[in-house]
Design an enzyme around this catalytic site. Structure first.
Site, mmCIF file in Angstrom:
data_model
loop_
_atom_site.group_PDB
_atom_site.id
_atom_site.type_symbol
_atom_site.label_atom_id
_atom_site.label_comp_id
_atom_site.label_asym_id
_atom_site.label_seq_id
_atom_site.Cartn_x
_atom_site.Cartn_y
_atom_site.Cartn_z
ATOM 1 N N GLN A 183 -47.536 72.229 -18.903
ATOM 2 C CA GLN A 183 -47.425 70.990 -18.124
ATOM 3 C C GLN A 183 -48.422 70.988 -16.972
ATOM 4 O OE1 GLN A 183 -42.989 71.182 -17.415
ATOM 5 N NE2 GLN A 183 -43.227 68.964 -17.450
ATOM 6 N N GLU A 274 -34.238 71.409 -12.125
ATOM 7 C CA GLU A 274 -35.315 71.724 -11.185
ATOM 8 C C GLU A 274 -36.135 70.453 -10.959
ATOM 9 O OE1 GLU A 274 -37.561 75.177 -12.288
ATOM 10 O OE2 GLU A 274 -35.764 76.271 -12.925
ATOM 11 N N HIS A 810 6.076 89.651 -21.996
ATOM 12 C CA HIS A 810 6.578 90.649 -22.944
ATOM 13 C C HIS A 810 6.251 92.073 -22.505
ATOM 14 C CE1 HIS A 810 7.596 87.462 -25.778
ATOM 15 N NE2 HIS A 810 6.481 86.884 -25.385
#
Length: 852
Positions: A183, A274, A810
């Protein structure tokens, strides 16, 4: 047609995970959301990664060796993963792949600065984020530099942390592929992280913003202290900022959160986002699901709800498969809601009115003080539950009972202290089960499911039998009366622990003692003992008669399975393998009993408990008679002692009846699954476990199944193991933790709920799997939870510490009957206590000390 090795971000969406990885698919999907801006870029596909691997033959052998490493062998993982990374970084990038990347760079601006980021196919998924496991590089300029960093991203699939993460979470190294996102860099005024759900509490209504000046990498790496904001309902409710120079204005914070809510709505999950602020315009460079928050049950409305965990009361907090969940929902005595593979009860209605609230808190406080404290925390805040008046006499109740057992408040009216009542309740249950076993054999196909729905109603009728419920409550009430009253009169804590030793009629304690009798049959035959030590599978019973004494051993084990083979760890989930299905599960316990005890231990142990209880009774009554008004007090205490010994053993029988029915149901359903396998409808009989009861009915009726649904359910079930269910959960997603709030214990001690008195020191054995039990005399068992299937271990240990439990669960009941010091509800005990450490268990005062 040649394969494409580069896709523009605008060309991909969430369906392209296999080609561009999780991060690439998320970014492509982000770019499609109205009003959400994403910096331009492209993805280097997993196909390019496979081309590189195919041209590097040495990698195959290296990855094979990696797959066989133990997750805890860090030195070996470090060495081999570094070797693999060097191999990948040194591999040549094929010419057509290099040309595709260079061409994409030229179209975006060849000499601009780029971020080069890894994007794995098992990354940024709803069930596993892989956050921070693979590498990213910033400010990369020029095709040669980009290509070099792409290779390093590929290699980062085999960083030590990524390899360990996959090993720990069950991902196949070969199944995970790596794409790379490239990018254009932006120059932000500020950057940071937005969580659309509070990362600490899980509250979905609270968004958390962290912001700092410049790029967000320093913030993510923890190198700067950010401004922080908490936003609820479009209002900032908390902030910690530099007042002289805030990174964001309040208007920008609220605008950012609104955009985050839009992103969250699009993906359908809370998001970890982000972001960058560029010229007062937010751009988004990543959005991944928050995988640590516990899912919220679907309520079907927008009202506030408070849920209590069923698993913490049933001593089974592991995830359940869909068939197990739906079967428990259909057979439970109260409506239950699923989330994260666990079940919850909605107690909202009972918390709103003062009277029902007090009754609920009393029941929860008796069972698990941490649940009560969590509920009180919510009530004290006043922001979830409105306070309403008590309903008018004769009006509708505010909600159902808090658990699957008898309704809160107990059964109507007292009953006489008569053992015949227990005998009659057991007979009624046995008669109903015998009818079920007889009648279910006559139905198959779709008719079976109609039969089972009627059988579920019969099961609930038996459980709700007033006589049975009165017997259960009589034993519990007598226990509480003795503990409370004898503490008031004599200053003695938990007197009922000793007074209930070897109480008659307890099916679960009988189960543990019966396995000692099995060991007595096996012990005289050394060849049988040696054979069982090395038994490799569950077919060992058929092989036993070939050995001297083997027929007797087989008959003893088979007889035990006839009476108790319906039990197993996690037995409320019908899909769990029963002892009768996997008898090898019992071998470690049987062999421990052979090694640790002399013949006749079961009878001796029961008789010791009976005599100790009788001595305690004489002592208590003598001390009471010495008090003012002593004869009256002694008479009352004697009446309650007789009552507790008459009824407390029956407390375990209804659960025995439930799991007995479950095995009958399961065998019938698996017979249907086998027919579906034979007809090529199901690939495997256990695929039926990933369908609900109604869905399985539909498959049997139509002969058609959605295999993709089964695959998704399997993946979801696998992911649920990474989640820790909270005791109390709100509809906002907030997991509310309770606390014991004690300041009278030594520093560093771990606090819990004392359920069976005594003090003992010994070696801690941290055991999470019954089948892997390896005990020595004097060991203290430390585990997550103990349902009735764990009770055979209780005869061989000196003390018990569990993370989950309550006074009347139990494990607590059986511990008291065996005279075993026990502490339950010790948060994170299996992590804080290491296997083999020496500990001192103060089961009367409610804490455990770690000595070494």
């Amino acid at each position: 047609m040649s394969e494409r090795y580069v896709w523009g971000l605008s060309e991909v969406d969430r369906t392209r995970v296999a080609e561009v990885g999780g991060k690439g698919a998320q970014l492509g999907e982000l770019s499609r959301i109205d009003g959400v801006r994403v910096p331009p870029g492209f993805c280097v596909t997993t196909g390019a990664f496979r081309r590189v691997l195919a041209g590097t033959p040495a990698l195959g052998d290296q990855v094979d060796r990696l797959s066989h490493l133990d997750v805890h062998d860090r030195p070996a993982i470090e060495v081999l993963s570094a070797e693999i990374r060097r191999t990948i970084e040194g591999a040549a990038v094929p010419g057509d792949v290099s040309a595709a990347i260079s061409g994409a760079l030229e179209r975006l601006g060849g000499q601009a600065a780029y971020a080069v980021r890894s994007s794995a196919t098992a990354e940024d998924l709803p069930t596993a984020s892989f956050a921070g496991q693979h590498d990213s590089y910033l400010d990369v300029v020029g095709p040669a530099a980009v290509l070099r960093q792409v290779s390093r991203c590929w290699a980062s699939l085999f960083t030590e942390r990524a390899v360990t993460y996959r090993l720990r979470n069950g991902f196949d190294h070969r199944a995970v592929q790596l794409a790379v996102v490239v990018q254009r860099m932006v120059s932000p005024r500020a950057a940071g992280v937005l969580f659309t759900a509070d990362p600490v509490s899980g509250n979905r209504r609270i968004a958390a913003v962290e912001a700092s000046f410049g790029l967000g990498e320093a913030l993510v790496a923890g190198r700067v202290n950010p401004d922080t904001f908490r936003v609820r309902d479009d209002e900032i409710v908390a902030a910690a900022v530099d007042p002289e120079r805030p990174a964001l204005t309040e208007e920008q914070v609220l605008r950012l959160v609104r955009l985050g809510r839009r992103i969250e709505a699009h993906f359908g999950h809370p998001q970890d986002i982000e972001w960058c602020l560029v010229d007062d315009d937010f751009q988004f460079v990543q959005s991944r699901p928050i995988t640590t928050g516990f899912p919220v049950p679907e309520a079907g409305d927008d009202a506030n709800h408070v849920y209590v965990s069923v698993g913490h009361q049933q001593m089974m907090t592991d995830p359940m498969r869909p068939l197990g969940i739906s079967m428990w929902q259909l057979t439970a005595m109260a409506p239950m809601h699923e989330a994260g593979g666990r079940l919850f009860v909605d107690v909202t209605g009972r918390l709103t009115a003062p009277a029902s609230r007090a009754a609920l808190l009393a029941v929860m406080g008796r069972g698990d003080p941490l649940i009560r404290d969590a509920l009180e925390t919510i009530l004290d805040r006043g922001d979830v539950i409105p306070t309403m008046p008590d309903p008018s006499p004769g009006g509708p109740p505010t909600s159902g009972p808090p658990t699957s057992g008898p309704p809160a408040g107990g059964a109507p009216g007292p009953i006489p202290t008569d053992p015949g009542i227990v005998d009659e309740s057991v007979r009624r249950s046995q008669d109903s089960i015998a009818a079920l076993r007889r009648d279910i054999a006559t139905v198959t196909g779709p008719a079976l499911f109609d039969f089972l729905l009627a059988a579920f109603e019969e099961q609930k009728r038996v459980l709700a039998d007033p006589l049975s419920m009165q017997a259960i409550m009589a034993g519990m009430d007598a226990t509480w009366w003795l503990n409370d009253t004898l503490y008031e009169w004599l200053g003695e804590r938990n007197a009922a622990d000793t007074l209930t030793l070897s109480a008659p009629g307890n099916i679960t304690s009988q189960m543990g003692l019966a396995l000692l009798d099995v060991a007595d049959v096996i012990r005289p035959y050394p060849q049988v003992v040696a054979f069982l030590r090395n038994a490799a599978d569950d077919g060992f019973l058929a092989e036993l008669p070939k050995l001297p004494g083997g027929a007797e051993a087989r008959d003893a084990i088979a007889g035990y399975l006839d009476r108790y083979g319906m039990r197993c760890v996690g037995e409320i989930d019908i899909t769990r393998p029963r002892w009768s299905e996997r008898p090898g599960t019992l071998l470690p316990v049987i062999l421990d009993n052979v090694r640790l005890f002399a013949p006749g231990e079961a009878e001796r142990r029961f008789e010791r408990g009976r005599r100790a209880a009788a001595r305690k009774e004489r002592d208590v009554l003598a001390r009471l008679r010495a008090l003012p008004d002593g004869e009256r007090k002694a008479t009352e205490a004697k009446r309650m002692i007789d009552r507790v010994r008459t009824f407390i053993g029956y407390r375990e029988y209804p659960k025995y009846g439930i799991v007995t029915r479950y095995l009958i149901y399961k065998r019938a359903l698996l017979a249907e699954a086998d027919r579906l396998v034979a007809a090529d409808v199901l690939a495997d009989r256990e695929d039926s476990y990933y369908l609900s009861f109604q869905e399985l009915h539909d498959v049997v009726r139509t002969g058609q199944v959605d295999h993709q649904l089964i695959g998704r359910r399997k993946e979801a079930f696998r992911s649920y193991h990474a989640l820790t269910p909270p005791r109390v959960l709100t509809s906002d997603g907030e997991a509310v933790a309770g606390a014991y709030r004690r300041d009278d214990v030594p520093a560093g001690a771990l606090v819990g709920l004392p359920v069976s008195a005594g003090t003992v020191e010994g070696r801690a054995r941290v055991i999470l799997d019954l089948a892997r039990a390896d005990l020595a005399a004097g060991d203290i068992l430390v585990t997550a939870h103990t349902d009735p299937s764990w009770s055979p271990l209780f005869v061989a240990i000196a003390g018990l510490v569990t993370e989950v439990g309550g006074l009347m669960t139990h494990g607590a009941v059986i511990a008291r009957e065996y005279g075993l010091p026990a502490l339950v509800g010790v948060e994170h005990a299996t992590r804080l206590i290491r296997d083999g450490q020496r500990i001192r268990l103060h089961a009367t005062d409610g804490y455990v000390e770690i000595l070494s």
